[in-house]
Design an enzyme around this catalytic site. Structure first.
Site, short mmCIF file in Angstrom:
data_model
loop_
_atom_site.label_atom_id
_atom_site.label_comp_id
_atom_site.label_asym_id
_atom_site.label_seq_id
_atom_site.Cartn_x
_atom_site.Cartn_y
_atom_site.Cartn_z
CB SER A 102 -1.51 -2.04 -3.83
OG SER A 102 -0.78 -0.91 -3.39
CG ASP A 119 -1.83 1.90 -4.30
OD1 ASP A 119 -1.05 1.65 -3.36
OD2 ASP A 119 -1.92 1.21 -5.32
CB SER A 177 -0.92 0.01 1.22
OG SER A 177 -1.74 -1.13 1.26
#
Length: 372
Positions: free
Chosen positions: A278, A280, A240
């Protein structure tokens, strides 16, 4: 100069320059007037490598209960507390905290305690704390949830203007990025009379790319047998990145959402592979100018057609902040693995071989190729 002498050096210390725009005095998020940053670092090796990072806008106070804020979700595999209200109302009501995934909820409660005790909140009955996170569970015992209210309050109360500590500090103490040790990074850009600053908590996979030159960890950059996320080695539980952008440009929440979108785009410049696991996120907020110092809401003064320089400043500042997050980090032996620092000499050698940097000595002016 040895690798040890190059430890914890920022990109510009090594002659790596991103873009043509000038930076602020400290090349940090805190170059935006009225923005402070504080860290609490928790280290008990090898079990604990974690912490808290606080971004504190001074404009939030008795006379101003919120700031315009935009949010962009590159991939929603994360636990960004307060995200839905920011998206709905375009307003930031509290400082922003960054920490480890399973500590985010305790951090949010502590942030509520902090704000309720602040002047002007004596009768507050609703509040939207904003807390971002990444998963540091390979280098730290994340299940222990060691972050306490005292740690959070220390980061908030200790937030200062000026230079910002980077690398293995605060919320970046136990993170890994681009197959190397990740961490906290920051940078800023000047656009006329305005400043754009960025701070990142990097913890994502991919191939480290510096000004267009790949630095793959499986090509000798990381010792054999070392954990190498994104290169065929063990993957961390969460890949992340949290990005916080601040500016004193008079933008509304919609425009700040467009800025936040560019902040996530900048991850691609440094080699993110944007995997499905992830989380983000980018938050972008605007601090008030002198004309609105009394808390009067501002209308946007920048036309959409004039946003391009701010977009460019955002992408350059985020790219450099991401590079700083790994270049300033140091090798860490953690709870369930080891994260290796980026070898600076290797990076510089490959940049010279690619014609991006001319021969020279780190710490002195470099002859550089075209800015990325």
């Amino acid at each position: 100069m040895t690798d040890d002498e190059l430890t914890a050096r920022r990109a510009r210390d090594l002659g790596i320059v991103v873009g043509a725009l000038p930076t602020g005095v400290h090349n940090a998020l805190t170059d935006v007037p009225g923005v402070r940053v504080g860290h609490t670092t928790i280290v008990d090796p090898p079990r604990l490598h974690t912490g808290v990072t606080a971004i504190v806008p001074d404009a939030l106070g008795p006379d101003r209960r919120s700031l315009p804020c935009g949010l962009f979700v590159g991939n929603g595999f994360g636990k960004l507390i307060g995200a839905t209200q920011v998206a709905e109302l375009g307003a930031l009501e509290t400082p922003i905290l960054l920490t480890a995934t399973l500590s985010a909820f305790r951090a949010a409660d502590a942030l509520v305690t902090y704000v309720l005790a602040s002047p002007g909140h004596e009768t507050t009955r609703t509040l939207n704390p904003v807390v971002g996170e990444t998963n540091d569970g390979r280098l730290s015992d994340i299940r222990a949830r060691p972050v306490t209210e005292a740690h959070v309050l220390a980061a908030l109360d200790g937030a200062t203007p000026g230079a910002v500590a980077e690398g293995c500090v605060g919320a970046g103490t136990g993170t890994m990025a681009l197959a190397f040790k990740g961490g906290i990074g920051t940078s800023s850009r000047l656009v006329g009379d305005w400043t754009v600053g960025a701070l990142v908590q990097s913890n994502f996979s991919g191939t480290l790319t510096v000004r267009g030159v790949p630095i793959p960890a499986d090509d000798g950059a990381v010792p054999a047998g070392t954990d190498r996320p994104g290169t065929g080695g063990p993957e961390p539980e969460g890949n992340s990145c949290m990005i916080v952008v601040a500016t004193d440009a008079p933008l509304d929440a919609r425009q700040l959402g467009r800025v936040a979108r560019r902040a996530v785009f900048a991850m691609g410049r440094v080699g993110s592979d944007f995997t499905g696991g992830s989380g983000d996120y980018a938050l972008a907020f605007s601090t008030p100018g002198a004309a609105s110092a009394e808390g009067v809401p501002r209308a946007a003064e920048v036309a959409d057609g004039d946003l391009d320089p701010l977009f460019a400043a955002t992408m350059d500042a985020v790219e450099e902040a991401l590079l700083n997050s790994v270049l300033t980090a140091t090798t860490t032996v953690g709870h369930r693995g080891t994260a290796t620092a980026v070898p600076h000499e290797l990076v510089l050698r490959r940049l010279r071989d690619a014609g991006v940097l001319a021969a020279g000595r780190p710490g002195q002016p470099w002859a550089a190729g075209p800015a990325s």
